[in-house]
Design an enzyme around this catalytic site. Structure first.
Site, PDB file in Angstrom:
ATOM      1  N   ASN A  44      75.340  55.371  41.139  1.00  0.00           N
ATOM      2  CA  ASN A  44      74.410  54.697  40.212  1.00  0.00           C
ATOM      3  C   ASN A  44      73.836  53.435  40.850  1.00  0.00           C
ATOM      4  O   ASN A  44      72.640  53.136  40.717  1.00  0.00           O
ATOM      5  CB  ASN A  44      75.128  54.293  38.916  1.00  0.00           C
ATOM      6  CG  ASN A  44      75.638  55.491  38.132  1.00  0.00           C
ATOM      7  OD1 ASN A  44      75.174  56.610  38.324  1.00  0.00           O
ATOM      8  ND2 ASN A  44      76.602  55.255  37.259  1.00  0.00           N
ATOM      9  N   GLU A 142      86.246  52.437  42.927  1.00  0.00           N
ATOM     10  CA  GLU A 142      86.387  53.781  42.359  1.00  0.00           C
ATOM     11  C   GLU A 142      86.751  54.823  43.432  1.00  0.00           C
ATOM     12  O   GLU A 142      86.673  56.016  43.187  1.00  0.00           O
ATOM     13  CB  GLU A 142      85.072  54.175  41.657  1.00  0.00           C
ATOM     14  CG  GLU A 142      85.258  55.049  40.435  1.00  0.00           C
ATOM     15  CD  GLU A 142      83.980  55.182  39.616  1.00  0.00           C
ATOM     16  OE1 GLU A 142      84.090  55.226  38.381  1.00  0.00           O
ATOM     17  OE2 GLU A 142      82.878  55.269  40.184  1.00  0.00           O
ATOM     18  N   ASP A 254      76.143  48.979  36.786  1.00  0.00           N
ATOM     19  CA  ASP A 254      75.697  49.543  38.068  1.00  0.00           C
ATOM     20  C   ASP A 254      74.229  49.202  38.310  1.00  0.00           C
ATOM     21  O   ASP A 254      73.835  48.890  39.434  1.00  0.00           O
ATOM     22  CB  ASP A 254      75.879  51.067  38.062  1.00  0.00           C
ATOM     23  CG  ASP A 254      77.328  51.455  37.819  1.00  0.00           C
ATOM     24  OD1 ASP A 254      78.212  50.676  38.195  1.00  0.00           O
ATOM     25  OD2 ASP A 254      77.568  52.533  37.234  1.00  0.00           O
ATOM     26  N   LYS A 287      67.420  53.822  28.286  1.00  0.00           N
ATOM     27  CA  LYS A 287      67.340  55.271  28.509  1.00  0.00           C
ATOM     28  C   LYS A 287      68.746  55.852  28.499  1.00  0.00           C
ATOM     29  O   LYS A 287      69.717  55.153  28.828  1.00  0.00           O
ATOM     30  CB  LYS A 287      66.714  55.556  29.877  1.00  0.00           C
ATOM     31  CG  LYS A 287      65.250  55.218  29.972  1.00  0.00           C
ATOM     32  CD  LYS A 287      64.708  55.667  31.321  1.00  0.00           C
ATOM     33  CE  LYS A 287      63.369  55.021  31.612  1.00  0.00           C
ATOM     34  NZ  LYS A 287      63.095  54.907  33.033  1.00  0.00           N
ATOM     35  N   GLY A 289      71.855  58.142  29.916  1.00  0.00           N
ATOM     36  CA  GLY A 289      72.346  58.578  31.221  1.00  0.00           C
ATOM     37  C   GLY A 289      72.627  57.409  32.147  1.00  0.00           C
ATOM     38  O   GLY A 289      72.395  56.247  31.807  1.00  0.00           O
TER      39      GLY A 289
HETATM   40  O1  RIB Z   1      79.514  52.839  35.437  1.00  0.00           O
HETATM   41  C1  RIB Z   1      79.217  54.077  34.848  1.00  0.00           C
HETATM   42  C2  RIB Z   1      79.838  55.171  35.640  1.00  0.00           C
HETATM   43  O2  RIB Z   1      81.237  55.064  35.550  1.00  0.00           O
HETATM   44  C3  RIB Z   1      79.517  56.557  35.145  1.00  0.00           C
HETATM   45  O3  RIB Z   1      78.348  57.077  35.719  1.00  0.00           O
HETATM   46  C4  RIB Z   1      80.770  57.336  35.489  1.00  0.00           C
HETATM   47  O4  RIB Z   1      80.570  58.262  36.515  1.00  0.00           O
HETATM   48  C5  RIB Z   1      81.809  56.295  35.866  1.00  0.00           C
HETATM   49  O5  RIB Z   1      82.068  56.281  37.208  1.00  0.00           O
END
Ligand code: RIB
Length: 308
Positions: A44, A142, A254, A287, A289
């Site tokens: 993202n 992550e 993000d 939006k 998503g």
């Molecule tokens: O920060 C949002 C994201 O956190 C999502 O797109 C999901 O994939 C998680 O990693």
């Protein structure tokens, strides 16, 4: 002129459902909407930077499975470079289960990193030159942390400025934080990292001190709809958020980090960059998503013109 930047981190496929409220433990709630799309914090952030006009490369790892085509397909569609994508033969592409409350637009997320938890020294070596050639390296938490530690060390050694978005939170070594140009926790992560509940300018400032004691150079703490605490260039303040109607806050942090990276790469200082990043986040929450909600540069510039 935009300098090269690199995002090293996660990519996932998001399975998102909207419902009238988020379920409590043991409760089943009938949802109103489902969609599957590209996500993962690293992805993202890279998509946000790319859409905002940055010369950005994504270093990530996918499985050899059908889900990987979601990520790869979107990269092709958006014109993102794919030359630093690595694959794991047996681990699956990362996935995230996301529930969004349609009243408040708040979410709950469970992310399973899959291939993104398997970064090796070889994966890092394949991207080492790109990282060394970058002005900034943006990391999240992550992926497997040993890979993050090595990527940060490589970047610092080459004089590349390291930005750590501390999401999702996990404990970080002092060595990892030492010499980092910027950390960008949200208020929850700031509390987890420092033990200080961030509620206002004074508590945010005290939390920033804890990061400074660990050798971090600048601190931004995102405060959701309240804005962002900026501690940089010897000055501290909370920049209020732009007021917009949010429909889905997934990936707002993000969007902020990708926007920040773009503005810094263009030579803006941290104060200007935080404003630019806030605009990217404000547009993204309007939006549905994650990666696909990132605004184009044209949308960002227009938004900033309308919100002087
Ligand atoms: O920060 C949002 C994201 O956190 C999502 O797109 C999901 O994939 C998680 O990693």
């Amino acid at each position: 002129m935009s300098q090269k930047v690199t995002v090293f981190g996660s990519a996932a496929v998001d399975l998102m459902a909207r419902a009238s409220h988020l379920p409590t433990a043991g409760e089943t709630v009938c949802g109103s909407f489902f969609t599957q799309g590209p996500g993962g914090k690293g992805f993202n952030q890279c998509a946000a930077a790319h859409r905002a006009g940055a010369d950005v490369a994504m270093v990530t790892k996918l499985g050899r499975d059908s889900l990987s085509h979601v990520t790869l397909g979107v990269m092709e569609e958006l014109g993102m470079r794919r030359d630093y994508i690595r694959f794991h033969d047996t681990a699956s592409t990362g996935t995230a289960l996301i529930m969004v409350d349609e009243q408040t637009s708040q979410n709950q997320i469970v992310v399973v990193p899959g291939a993104c938890a398997t970064f090796t020294d070889d994966d890092l070596a394949a991207a080492a030159q790109r990282i060394r050639d970058s002005a900034y390296l943006l990391l999240q938490l992550e992926i497997n942390q040993d890979a993050n530690e090595k990527a940060a060390a490589l970047a610092k050694q080459a004089g590349v400025k390291v930005i750590i978005n501390t999401a999702p939170y996990r404990p970080m070594s002092d060595e990892f934080l030492q010499g980092v140009y910027l950390v960008t926790p949200n208020e929850v992560e700031a509390q987890e990292a420092t033990g200080i509940e961030v509620t206002d300018l004074d508590s945010a400032s005290r939390a920033a001190r804890v990061f400074y004691e660990k050798g971090v150079e600048n601190v931004l703490i995102t405060l959701g709809a309240r804005g962002v605490f900026v501690s940089a260039h010897g000055r501290e303040a909370i920049l209020p958020a732009f007021r917009v109607q949010a429909v889905d806050t997934t990936g707002a942090g993000d969007a902020f980090n990708g926007g920040l990276l773009t503005a810094l790469a263009e030579g803006q200082d941290l104060w200007q960059a935080a404003r630019f990043a806030s605009a990217v986040a404000a547009l993204s929450v309007q939006k549905l998503g994650a990666a696909l909600s990132m605004p184009s540069r044209e949308e960002i510039d227009q938004f900033l013109r309308l919100h002087p």
